[in-house]
Design an enzyme around this catalytic site. Sequence first.
Site, mmCIF file in Angstrom:
data_model
loop_
_atom_site.group_PDB
_atom_site.id
_atom_site.type_symbol
_atom_site.label_atom_id
_atom_site.label_comp_id
_atom_site.label_asym_id
_atom_site.label_seq_id
_atom_site.Cartn_x
_atom_site.Cartn_y
_atom_site.Cartn_z
ATOM 1 N N LYS A 1 17.500 0.289 -7.196
ATOM 2 C CA LYS A 1 17.186 -0.437 -8.262
ATOM 3 C C LYS A 1 18.033 -0.461 -9.507
ATOM 4 O O LYS A 1 17.953 0.691 -10.189
ATOM 5 C CB LYS A 1 15.617 -0.467 -8.571
ATOM 6 N N LEU B 1 15.184 4.856 -4.656
ATOM 7 C CA LEU B 1 13.827 4.578 -4.409
ATOM 8 C C LEU B 1 13.746 4.583 -2.841
ATOM 9 O O LEU B 1 14.501 4.316 -2.114
ATOM 10 C CB LEU B 1 13.288 3.352 -4.948
ATOM 11 N N GLU B 2 12.461 4.872 -2.547
ATOM 12 C CA GLU B 2 12.072 4.885 -0.899
ATOM 13 C C GLU B 2 12.221 3.534 -0.636
ATOM 14 O O GLU B 2 11.868 2.458 -1.435
ATOM 15 C CB GLU B 2 10.648 5.080 -0.883
ATOM 16 N N ALA C 1 11.200 0.136 1.331
ATOM 17 C CA ALA C 1 10.150 -0.530 2.118
ATOM 18 C C ALA C 1 10.678 -1.665 2.748
ATOM 19 O O ALA C 1 10.933 -2.732 2.064
ATOM 20 C CB ALA C 1 9.038 -0.904 0.980
ATOM 21 N N ASP D 1 0.114 -2.641 -14.278
ATOM 22 C CA ASP D 1 0.761 -4.021 -13.724
ATOM 23 C C ASP D 1 0.432 -4.127 -12.058
ATOM 24 O O ASP D 1 1.468 -4.808 -11.415
ATOM 25 C CB ASP D 1 2.253 -3.863 -14.032
ATOM 26 N N GLU E 1 2.955 -8.811 -6.324
ATOM 27 C CA GLU E 1 4.394 -8.520 -6.304
ATOM 28 C C GLU E 1 4.998 -7.042 -6.295
ATOM 29 O O GLU E 1 6.112 -6.640 -5.978
ATOM 30 C CB GLU E 1 5.060 -9.134 -7.558
ATOM 31 N N ASN E 2 3.882 -6.311 -6.944
ATOM 32 C CA ASN E 2 4.299 -4.888 -6.946
ATOM 33 C C ASN E 2 3.791 -3.919 -5.832
ATOM 34 O O ASN E 2 3.749 -2.577 -6.241
ATOM 35 C CB ASN E 2 3.905 -4.494 -8.659
ATOM 36 N N ASP F 1 6.905 -0.240 -9.004
ATOM 37 C CA ASP F 1 7.135 -0.834 -10.111
ATOM 38 C C ASP F 1 6.276 -0.159 -11.285
ATOM 39 O O ASP F 1 5.147 -0.868 -11.725
ATOM 40 C CB ASP F 1 6.806 -2.470 -10.233
HETATM 41 P P1 ATP Z 1 9.175 -6.746 -12.782
HETATM 42 O O1 ATP Z 1 9.574 -8.210 -13.257
HETATM 43 O O2 ATP Z 1 8.095 -6.941 -11.887
HETATM 44 O O3 ATP Z 1 8.956 -5.875 -13.816
HETATM 45 P P2 ATP Z 1 11.322 -4.934 -11.944
HETATM 46 O O4 ATP Z 1 12.636 -5.634 -12.598
HETATM 47 O O5 ATP Z 1 10.717 -3.828 -12.457
HETATM 48 O O6 ATP Z 1 10.447 -6.176 -11.788
HETATM 49 P P3 ATP Z 1 10.604 -4.439 -9.195
HETATM 50 O O7 ATP Z 1 9.164 -5.084 -9.130
HETATM 51 O O8 ATP Z 1 10.438 -2.959 -8.985
HETATM 52 O O9 ATP Z 1 11.541 -4.890 -10.572
HETATM 53 O O10 ATP Z 1 11.491 -5.000 -8.040
HETATM 54 C C1 ATP Z 1 11.906 -6.406 -7.972
HETATM 55 C C2 ATP Z 1 11.461 -6.661 -6.289
HETATM 56 O O11 ATP Z 1 12.218 -6.247 -5.629
HETATM 57 C C3 ATP Z 1 10.026 -6.414 -5.665
HETATM 58 O O12 ATP Z 1 9.110 -7.516 -6.031
HETATM 59 C C4 ATP Z 1 10.446 -6.379 -4.186
HETATM 60 O O13 ATP Z 1 10.473 -7.465 -3.694
HETATM 61 C C5 ATP Z 1 12.006 -5.792 -4.341
HETATM 62 N N1 ATP Z 1 11.889 -4.240 -4.279
HETATM 63 C C6 ATP Z 1 11.822 -3.329 -5.389
HETATM 64 N N2 ATP Z 1 11.760 -2.253 -4.695
HETATM 65 C C7 ATP Z 1 11.881 -2.211 -3.488
HETATM 66 C C8 ATP Z 1 12.040 -1.248 -2.294
HETATM 67 N N3 ATP Z 1 11.729 0.050 -2.826
HETATM 68 N N4 ATP Z 1 12.105 -1.538 -1.149
HETATM 69 C C9 ATP Z 1 12.079 -3.092 -0.847
HETATM 70 N N5 ATP Z 1 12.003 -3.852 -1.886
HETATM 71 C C10 ATP Z 1 12.051 -3.640 -3.111
HETATM 72 MG MG MG Z 2 7.802 -6.080 -10.229
#
Ligand code: ATP
Ligand code: MG
Length: 278
Positions: free
Chosen positions: A50, A98-99, A101, A143, A147-148, A161
């Site tokens: 990420k 990150l792990e 998924a 949160d 989505e999370n 998240d």
């Molecule tokens: P937010 O707008 O919710 O604050 P963010 O920028 O913190 O988002 P995340 O919610 O962590 O980001 O990740 C965004 C998207 O990426 C998730 O909704 C998911 O679809 C995908 N994602 C995140 N981490 C993983 C993972 N470890 N494995 C697979 N997909 C992931």
């Molecule tokens: Mg998110």
Amino acid sequence: MKHLHNVDICNSSRQWCLDDFKVGIHIGSGRFGTVYRAQEKKTGAVVALKIVNKQELQKAKVVRFLKREIEIQSRLSHPNVLRMYGYFDDKDSVCMVLEHAPGRTLYDLIQTSPIPENTVTKYMTQIVSALRYIHGLKVIHRDIKPENVLIGEGNVLKMADFGWAVHDRRPRRRTFCGTLDYLPPEMIEDKYHDEKVDIWALGIMCYELLVGIPPFGDVENYVETYHRIIQIKFSFPNHISMNAQQFVKRILRHDPRQRPTLEVLENHPWLQQSREQQ
Ligand code: ATP
Ligand code: MG
């Protein structure tokens, strides 16, 4: 699939850099993060990277939230919480390892249709377990929403998240964080909030998984949504079982102190009945 936690290199003192990974496809984006599938070159383990742009974080004044996200998530280890193996940064960005998924998110899942009740009970059991673990460490997620929640191998849910998460149980005030549909009454009314905000969100999410839409949603009119939340005005379609309805109604209480503990939820007849059927 090979995961880093099954490979003997997972220790936080390890220093990574982008060169250690073969970066693959883009798998998701959020407010600040862009997420890619990647492979650690040395071990072949698949991870998710990420990547967050530092300038954007500074502009939005959320640097401290990212620091917290890393501090909190990297210390968590539970089957239903997404692991963070470490992080590194360069001049422009911060990268979290990150792990991975491989499934989609619960949000993606409900885009096609609501989820059958016997699957929702399995999901709720896992989220309750993850919440018991993080609350036990005095972490509040703040949160929780579809989505999370990611779907890992073997349909195992992974809470992800931790961008809004806080550590410690000091009652806090924050006028807004998270998604409108998931806002608890105490945040709308600008009162102190505590870990009961996660219990509230669990109730909203349970409803959304069962019905396909959140209970108080009214996209056209935010003010109306606020009113409905404060008055706890929602109803279920007839096909939802009494036990499921009771589970959600038990949670969605205006007064946070009247919301059930996670232990009570774990032993709720709806979840218990589904465990007995397995
Ligand atoms: P937010 O707008 O919710 O604050 P963010 O920028 O913190 O988002 P995340 O919610 O962590 O980001 O990740 C965004 C998207 O990426 C998730 O909704 C998911 O679809 C995908 N994602 C995140 N981490 C993983 C993972 N470890 N494995 C697979 N997909 C992931
Ligand atoms: Mg998110």
